[in-house]
Design a protein around this motif. Structure first.
Motif, PDB file in Angstrom:
ATOM      1  N   ILE A  44      27.225  34.902  28.371  1.00 56.92           N
ATOM      2  CA  ILE A  44      28.014  36.020  28.888  1.00 56.92           C
ATOM      3  C   ILE A  44      29.247  35.511  29.625  1.00 56.92           C
ATOM      4  CG2 ILE A  44      28.008  37.851  30.640  1.00 56.92           C
ATOM      5  CD1 ILE A  44      25.093  38.400  29.890  1.00 56.92           C
ATOM      6  N   THR A  45      29.040  34.509  30.463  1.00 53.98           N
ATOM      7  CA  THR A  45      30.121  33.990  31.299  1.00 53.98           C
ATOM      8  C   THR A  45      31.260  33.403  30.469  1.00 53.98           C
ATOM      9  OG1 THR A  45      28.569  33.496  33.088  1.00 53.98           O
ATOM     10  CG2 THR A  45      30.698  32.373  33.139  1.00 53.98           C
ATOM     11  N   PHE A  46      30.915  32.498  29.554  1.00 52.42           N
ATOM     12  CA  PHE A  46      31.968  31.789  28.827  1.00 52.42           C
ATOM     13  C   PHE A  46      32.541  32.604  27.660  1.00 52.42           C
ATOM     14  CE2 PHE A  46      29.795  28.297  31.008  1.00 52.42           C
ATOM     15  CZ  PHE A  46      30.885  27.702  31.619  1.00 52.42           C
ATOM     16  N   THR A  47      31.831  33.663  27.278  1.00 56.43           N
ATOM     17  CA  THR A  47      32.431  34.592  26.321  1.00 56.43           C
ATOM     18  C   THR A  47      33.585  35.341  26.986  1.00 56.43           C
ATOM     19  OG1 THR A  47      30.359  34.870  25.107  1.00 56.43           O
ATOM     20  CG2 THR A  47      32.009  36.594  24.855  1.00 56.43           C
ATOM     21  N   LEU A  78      37.721  36.485  36.058  1.00 55.78           N
ATOM     22  CA  LEU A  78      37.149  37.684  35.430  1.00 55.78           C
ATOM     23  C   LEU A  78      35.750  37.986  35.976  1.00 55.78           C
ATOM     24  CD1 LEU A  78      38.274  36.980  31.751  1.00 55.78           C
ATOM     25  CD2 LEU A  78      39.365  38.489  33.430  1.00 55.78           C
ATOM     26  N   ALA A  79      35.529  37.655  37.251  1.00 56.73           N
ATOM     27  CA  ALA A  79      34.204  37.839  37.858  1.00 56.73           C
ATOM     28  C   ALA A  79      33.746  39.290  37.789  1.00 56.73           C
ATOM     29  CB  ALA A  79      34.223  37.352  39.307  1.00 56.73           C
ATOM     30  N   ASP A  80      34.681  40.244  37.958  1.00 50.06           N
ATOM     31  CA  ASP A  80      34.308  41.665  37.895  1.00 50.06           C
ATOM     32  C   ASP A  80      33.729  42.029  36.532  1.00 50.06           C
ATOM     33  OD1 ASP A  80      34.997  42.120  40.447  1.00 50.06           O
ATOM     34  OD2 ASP A  80      36.876  43.169  40.031  1.00 50.06           O
ATOM     35  N   ALA A  81      34.397  41.596  35.467  1.00 52.81           N
ATOM     36  CA  ALA A  81      33.931  41.912  34.116  1.00 52.81           C
ATOM     37  C   ALA A  81      32.605  41.218  33.823  1.00 52.81           C
ATOM     38  CB  ALA A  81      34.985  41.478  33.094  1.00 52.81           C
ATOM     39  N   ILE A  82      32.460  39.978  34.291  1.00 52.06           N
ATOM     40  CA  ILE A  82      31.204  39.244  34.073  1.00 52.06           C
ATOM     41  C   ILE A  82      30.056  39.945  34.794  1.00 52.06           C
ATOM     42  CG2 ILE A  82      30.008  37.084  34.526  1.00 52.06           C
ATOM     43  CD1 ILE A  82      32.711  35.659  34.205  1.00 52.06           C
ATOM     44  N   SER A  83      30.316  40.463  35.999  1.00 47.28           N
ATOM     45  CA  SER A  83      29.260  41.137  36.747  1.00 47.28           C
ATOM     46  C   SER A  83      28.789  42.397  36.019  1.00 47.28           C
ATOM     47  CB  SER A  83      29.747  41.495  38.154  1.00 47.28           C
ATOM     48  OG  SER A  83      30.713  42.529  38.112  1.00 47.28           O
ATOM     49  N   GLU A  84      29.724  43.115  35.385  1.00 49.62           N
ATOM     50  CA  GLU A  84      29.348  44.309  34.631  1.00 49.62           C
ATOM     51  C   GLU A  84      28.476  43.945  33.432  1.00 49.62           C
ATOM     52  OE1 GLU A  84      29.800  47.377  35.449  1.00 49.62           O
ATOM     53  OE2 GLU A  84      30.938  46.869  37.259  1.00 49.62           O
ATOM     54  N   ASP A  85      28.800  42.824  32.770  1.00 44.66           N
ATOM     55  CA  ASP A  85      27.985  42.376  31.635  1.00 44.66           C
ATOM     56  C   ASP A  85      26.586  41.975  32.086  1.00 44.66           C
ATOM     57  OD1 ASP A  85      30.073  42.795  29.936  1.00 44.66           O
ATOM     58  OD2 ASP A  85      30.707  40.705  29.821  1.00 44.66           O
ATOM     59  N   ILE A  86      26.503  41.362  33.258  1.00 45.67           N
ATOM     60  CA  ILE A  86      25.191  40.965  33.792  1.00 45.67           C
ATOM     61  C   ILE A  86      24.342  42.214  34.048  1.00 45.67           C
ATOM     62  CG2 ILE A  86      24.024  39.947  35.796  1.00 45.67           C
ATOM     63  CD1 ILE A  86      26.362  37.988  36.013  1.00 45.67           C
ATOM     64  N   LEU A  87      24.950  43.219  34.614  1.00 47.74           N
ATOM     65  CA  LEU A  87      24.215  44.452  34.925  1.00 47.74           C
ATOM     66  C   LEU A  87      23.755  45.174  33.668  1.00 47.74           C
ATOM     67  CD1 LEU A  87      26.446  45.811  37.836  1.00 47.74           C
ATOM     68  CD2 LEU A  87      24.091  45.007  38.038  1.00 47.74           C
ATOM     69  N   THR A  88      24.606  45.206  32.649  1.00 49.04           N
ATOM     70  CA  THR A  88      24.284  45.985  31.451  1.00 49.04           C
ATOM     71  C   THR A  88      23.466  45.194  30.435  1.00 49.04           C
ATOM     72  OG1 THR A  88      26.420  45.362  30.481  1.00 49.04           O
ATOM     73  CG2 THR A  88      26.314  47.442  31.685  1.00 49.04           C
ATOM     74  N   GLN A  89      23.777  43.911  30.249  1.00 49.34           N
ATOM     75  CA  GLN A  89      23.102  43.126  29.212  1.00 49.34           C
ATOM     76  C   GLN A  89      21.819  42.457  29.720  1.00 49.34           C
ATOM     77  OE1 GLN A  89      25.656  40.547  26.813  1.00 49.34           O
ATOM     78  NE2 GLN A  89      27.454  41.763  27.391  1.00 49.34           N
TER      79      GLN A  89
END
Length: 298
Positions: free
Chosen positions: A269-272, A221-232
């Motif tokens: 973020i990652t493990f969620t 789920l690296a794509d979804a994690i990257s989006e969370d990093i950018l937004t959060q």
């Protein structure tokens, strides 16, 4: 792991204010650092006849031997030819900031007295090393230096990639060998302890606000994690191409750089998103460029 895929590094929003080249910031670092250095030397090192490293140590030794002038003024005189060297071999900005540091240290040494009643020589060496190292580290975070041996060391590092630590090691070895003819062995050993602690504290002070964590995240789920990093986190990231040795499949490996405060949030973020993700953290001393600190040019 090889190759690169699409990258977000340096493209995320940033609100960092770079003040590293601001004159007021450099003068503030140099002024506070010089005051702390002068207190550490005058209140702890000199009363116990400890020999600090570098040119100030040479000035202290000359004072112990001759009793003429004070270590502050002897240090100022010894720095004059070194500043001429800085003017022609490093840069005028480096010369001005370093000259200001030397003048400030000299004036603080002569006119500011803060008694520190430490009677034990070893305790004085430890305390002086901590205080002096912190002050010297603050000055070195500026675009100048503490003067003295720093001037030559910076030039040799820029021109020939000779480590600053090696220059100090050679100079201090000669200095302490010469001190054996004037000072007791106990004083030399205490001085070595002081210089060692000073060097350690300088390094810690220099890395105090520069240390970062390089994080590699291997997840489906690296794509979804990257989006969370950018937004959060409002932090950028980069995708690297990975190839599983066991699965024989390609997948994205997410790489990002964070500070200590952001690290725990990034872990959450990652493990969620993926409780089976692989989260790898590596220490790095400094990150230069993009939205991080600018490269220091003297």
């Amino acid at each position: 792991m090889s190759g690169t895929s699409r990258s977000f590094l340096g493209k995320g929003p940033t609100f960092r204010l770079d003040v590293a080249y601001a004159v007021w910031w450099n003068l503030a670092l140099i002024t506070v650092g010089s005051l702390i250095v002068s207190v550490g030397v005058k209140s702890l090192a000199v009363p116990h006849e400890l020999v600090a490293g570098g040119v100030f140590g040479l000035a202290s030794l000359a004072y112990y031997v001759t009793g003429v002038l004070s270590p502050g003024w002897i240090n100022f005189l010894l720095n004059i030819p070194l500043f001429l060297f800085a003017w022609f071999k490093v840069s005028r900005r480096f010369f001005i900031y370093s000259a200001y540091a030397t003048v400030a240290t000299t004036l603080f040494y002569e006119f500011v007295t803060i008694p520190i009643p430490v009677k034990n020589q070893l305790y004085a060496a430890v305390a002086s090393g901590v205080i002096t190292g912190f002050g010297a580290g603050l000055v070195l975070r500026s675009l100048g230096s503490n003067g003295g041996l720093d001037v030559v060391a910076v030039h040799l590092f820029q021109r020939f990639n000779i480590g600053i630590g090696r220059v100090y090691l050679l100079f201090n070895t000669l200095l302490y060998c010469g001190s054996l003819f004037r000072l007791p062995l106990d004083v030399i050993i205490a001085s070595l302890i002081m210089v060692f602690i000073t060097a350690v504290v300088v390094e810690q002070t220099l890395s105090l606000f520069s240390q970062r964590k390089v994080v590699l995240i291997i997840s489906k789920l690296a794509d979804a994690i990257s989006e969370d990093i950018l937004t959060q986190l409002r932090q950028s990231a980069t995708f690297l191409k990975g190839f599983g040795a066991y699965s024989r499949r390609e997948q994205n490996v997410l790489m990002t750089v964070v500070n200590n405060v952001q690290l725990k949030k990034l872990e959450e973020i990652t493990f969620t998103r993926d409780e089976n993700a692989l989260f790898i953290v590596e220490n790095t001393f400094s990150v230069i460029g993009s939205s991080f600190s600018r490269r220091k040019i003297y």
